[in-house]
Enzyme design. Structure first.
Site, PDB file in Angstrom:
ATOM      1  CB  CYS A 240      37.822   1.215 -24.464  1.00 17.76           C
ATOM      2  SG  CYS A 240      38.488   0.049 -25.659  1.00 17.76           S
TER       3      CYS A 240
ATOM      4  CG  HIS B 191      33.201   0.101 -20.728  1.00 16.89           C
ATOM      5  ND1 HIS B 191      33.357   1.168 -21.581  1.00 16.89           N
ATOM      6  CD2 HIS B 191      34.109  -0.838 -21.122  1.00 16.89           C
ATOM      7  CE1 HIS B 191      34.303   0.869 -22.465  1.00 16.89           C
ATOM      8  NE2 HIS B 191      34.767  -0.322 -22.213  1.00 16.89           N
TER       9      HIS B 191
ATOM     10  CG  HIS C  18      33.630  -0.752 -27.378  1.00 18.38           C
ATOM     11  ND1 HIS C  18      33.721   0.561 -26.992  1.00 18.38           N
ATOM     12  CD2 HIS C  18      34.585  -1.414 -26.672  1.00 18.38           C
ATOM     13  CE1 HIS C  18      34.690   0.699 -26.110  1.00 18.38           C
ATOM     14  NE2 HIS C  18      35.230  -0.482 -25.897  1.00 18.38           N
TER      15      HIS C  18
END
Lengths: 353, 400
Positions: free
Chosen positions: B161, B294, B329
């Site tokens: 990620c 994030h 995400h």
């Protein structure tokens, strides 16, 4: 700008390289795919942990530990990994489980290990390295991308010691599907006969080759890394002009090159890239190849890098890798050239140190 | 003080818009792109919510005028759309005029096709073209081809990620060292059964709208997206008299070295990444005007990241928010789309709200920005944290 040295090597391959020897007893494999020779993993990784680990992780950790030990350091400023496919067996396991069990009864381990940066992350965990950690996944230049990143950081004095490496493992399904599209040879080929096969496709292999690159030369140093450059595409008739630009940027002429390390894999459709580079410019230069020993895989050029580093350190070329009859006494500059199926070309320059 | 690298173009496609303008409008309109998955057949359809892009693969193939024989994965299709917008936005008509490279990020790669044809690959010659499209570098090769980048540095990063943030970092370094004059950086990831089921086994998917930094957060929503920035050297900016959108001012990368999939409780890696980025930028914590966190809305991430923010910023935590509630995400692409949102924040002097937030976390008393906030923004810090302990921070600024 700081210089960059290869201070240690660690290799797990389809040859017995894990013990630090340099191709003394070569195995003449005969197959479509050849598997890496296992070191005694428990000498490096606690057995309970090793049982859960994918082969790619185990090979990566052991090759790293061998390299760190040889360099005489416990930790590094950065870990930079190249892998074309990551832990591909776990990817296969997870996809097939999704299909076979209709998205039920799945366990997370194969998913976790399928993530490309698993090897780099596990090495960091193993040696508790909180530094910079990158994973490059660009087919045949995955390793060179890692090398370039490390080169820039050491040259610019952002880091002193960096662990870099290339790792890929074979997966059964991946092998099967590459057989149906003829990327893997349909017939079994003996390693020693690879270039004589004159057929399409390659013999696939696997392995992990890791190195400690440092700003300081030490007793264990193998070579100095001058430069590396990658190209997404190149036509055969562009190879020599691009090489000349690369050499010129490093103040080296073609006739300064004492050894050419080529990525021939016996694929009759693509090996002529190597001829296109070597013709005219390197007719008098000693040439070697290595994929008959290692098999073909995305990061196999890290095995070529291991080979070149050893040749520079030992100043000798094993008979089994010779491509031509030119004999050279002193090796100062070594050029590596690799590509896969006409894409993702790389030049790397190493120098005696 | 470290000198920034110029950003001269950007492009994006996500669940909240097909280009930069649409994305910005959705951010300002508080319009979420989260819903039930439509394009993937999965048993989990009623258990999860996702940020899916409306266009089908066939729509994209038509838009890009690709031949029927193409073997593009959805990752490649999304990537080409966003990268082309970035090039156009940067006013580049002849890409060969300067030494141009491409650094892309992906975690899914061509898995969307592999999971569809896994066994069929062995028997059906018609789908075998996708075998070669599986590996992560394939989408990047295709984006380069579509942009006309030949014989150049083209590579791919996959650090879960944090991938696209790392692509930006490498790109900035390639410009700073003079290896390239111009580099297109970013990432692309499509939704797949592979990631849906993977995150499902880890039990970190929310069954409703994700709620970053909320005490009662239930996990993340997966999303799909692609976003790219064009970075150019001072030489190109001057020679072409380019409009600079913003600068990549600093970057940091560290490893948590704690657990393969979980972040450490104190956010060691994230702390190190933020500190390193501030150092490279030559900035102090108080110079940061906005943090695009994030903030995935998993129990673990938000706690670890929140603690790391407190460690770096102490009692002067700047305005912060996560935009994951808008987009989901988007894995390897996340650092890219949040880079675009960071540049838009600088250009428009606006902070986006952290949607769906209701209850502050009990572990600390920091609250994300909850409404559209207008203020002068000179610097934005963007975090991207991933599996394998990967922690990355990029700082964007108005001034070089």
């Amino acid at each position: 700008m700081k210089q960059v040295y290869v201070n240690s090597v660690g290799s797990i391959s389809t040859q017995k390289t894990f013990d630090g020897s340099f191709l003394e007893d070569v195995i003449d494999h005969e197959d479509h795919v050849i598997h890496a020779m296992d070191p005694v993993y428990k000498d490096y990784i606690p057995p309970a942990a090793a049982r859960r680990m994918a082969k790619g992780i185990k090979m990566g950790i052991v090759a790293s530990k061998i390299a760190l030990t040889e360099a005489g350091i416990d930790n590094v400023d950065a870990i930079i990994t190249g892998t074309g496919m990551g832990c591909v067996r776990d990817s296969e396991k997870f996809v097939s489980a999704i299909i076979d069990n209709d998205e039920q009864f799945l366990t997370p381990t194969p998913f976790i290990q399928s993530t490309h940066n698993t090897v780099g992350g596990q090495i960091a965990l193993e040696i508790q390295c909180k530094g910079y950690n990158f994973t490059y996944v660009h087919a045949a230049i995955s390793f060179e991308s890692a090398l370039l990143d490390a080169l820039m950081q050491i040259q610019e004095e952002e880091a002193n010691h960096i662990l870099i490496g290339g790792v890929d493992e074979l997966g059964d399904h991946t092998v099967k599907i590459h057989q149906v599209i003829n990327h893997i040879k349909t017939e079994k080929v003996k390693s020693s006969q690879l270039l004589a096969s004159k057929t399409s496709g390659a013999v696939f292999g696997e392995g992990a080759n890791f190195f400690v690159l440092s700003s300081e030369k030490g007793e264990t140093s193998y070579a100095e890394v001058l430069d590396t450059k990658t190209f997404n595409t190149l036509e055969k008739d562009q190879l020599q002009s691009e090489l000349n630009i690369f050499l010129k940027a490093n103040n080296i002429e073609a006739n300064d090159i004492d050894l050419l390390v080529l990525g021939n894999n016996g694929d009759v459709d693509f090996d002529d890239y190597y001829n296109a580079l070597a013709q005219d410019l390197f007719t008098q230069t000693q040439q070697v190849y290595f994929k008959h020993l290692s098999g073909e895989f995305n990061t196999v050029s890290s095995f070529g890098f291991w080979l070149a580093s050893n040749i520079l350190k030992h100043q000798s070329v094993p008979e089994v890798i010779k491509l031509n009859h030119t004999q050279t006494v002193q090796f100062d500059n070594v050029l590596l050239y690799n590509q896969y199926r006409g894409e993702n070309h790389s030049f790397t320059l190493l120098k005696k140190c | 003080m470290g000198k920034g690298v110029a950003i001269t173009g950007m492009g994006i496609i996500s669940a909240i818009g097909n280009n930069v303008e649409e994305n910005f409008q959705s951010l300002i309109d508080k319009k979420k792109g989260i819903g039930r998955v439509k394009k993937i057949q999965t048993n989990h359809v009623n258990d999860i919510m996702v940020g899916e892009i409306d266009f089908t693969n066939d729509d994209f193939i038509e838009q890009l005028q690709l031949p029927a024989t193409n073997n593009y994965s959805r990752t490649a299709l999304l990537g080409v759309i966003a990268a082309k917008e970035a090039i156009k936005n940067a006013g580049i008509s002849d890409i060969t005029q300067y030494k141009t490279g491409l650094v892309s990020a992906t975690s899914v790669g061509g898995m969307d096709m592999t999971e569809r044809y896994f066994y069929e690959y062995l028997e059906n010659p018609e789908v075998q073209k996708y075998i070669d499209g599986h590996h992560a570098g394939d989408s990047t090769q295709k984006i380069a081809e579509q942009l006309g980048i030949d014989g150049s540095l083209v590579t791919t990063i996959s650090t879960a990620c944090s991938s696209a943030a790392n692509a930006i970092m490498l790109g900035a370094r390639l410009i700073k060292t003079g290896r390239l004059d111009r580099v297109v950086v970013g990432g692309s990831d499509c939704l797949s059964k592979f990631t849906i089921n993977g995150f499902k086994t880890l039990m970190i998917l929310s069954d409703t709208f994700n709620t970053p930094f909320d005490e009662n957060r239930k996990g993340l929503n997966l999303g799909e997206a692609a976003a790219f920035l064009v970075l150019e050297s001072d030489k190109v900016v001057q020679a072409e008299n380019k409009t600079v959108l913003a600068y990549v001012k600093g970057y940091g990368n560290a490893n948590d070295a704690f657990h393969q999939t979980a972040s450490s409780d104190d956010g060691d890696g994230a702390t190190l990444a933020m500190e390193q980025a501030l150092k490279i930028a030559g900035l102090h914590p108080e110079d940061i005007d906005y943090i695009n966190a994030h903030g995935t809305a998993t129990g673990n991430n938000d706690l670890s990241e929140g603690r790391a923010i407190l460690r770096v910023f102490g009692d002067r935590v700047p305005d912060f928010s996560s935009t994951k509630a808008y987009t989901g995400h988007t894995l390897a692409a996340a650092g890219g789309i949040e880079a675009v949102y960071s540049v838009l924040a600088l250009q428009n002097n606006v902070i986006y709200p952290n949607l769906n937030f209701e209850t502050p976390m009990k572990e600390f008393d920091i609250t994300p920005e909850l409404s559209i906030k207008q203020k002068e923004i000179k610097t934005v810090l963007s975090n991207s944290l991933g599996f394998g302990g990967n922690c990355s921070t990029v700082i964007f600024s108005k001034e070089p």
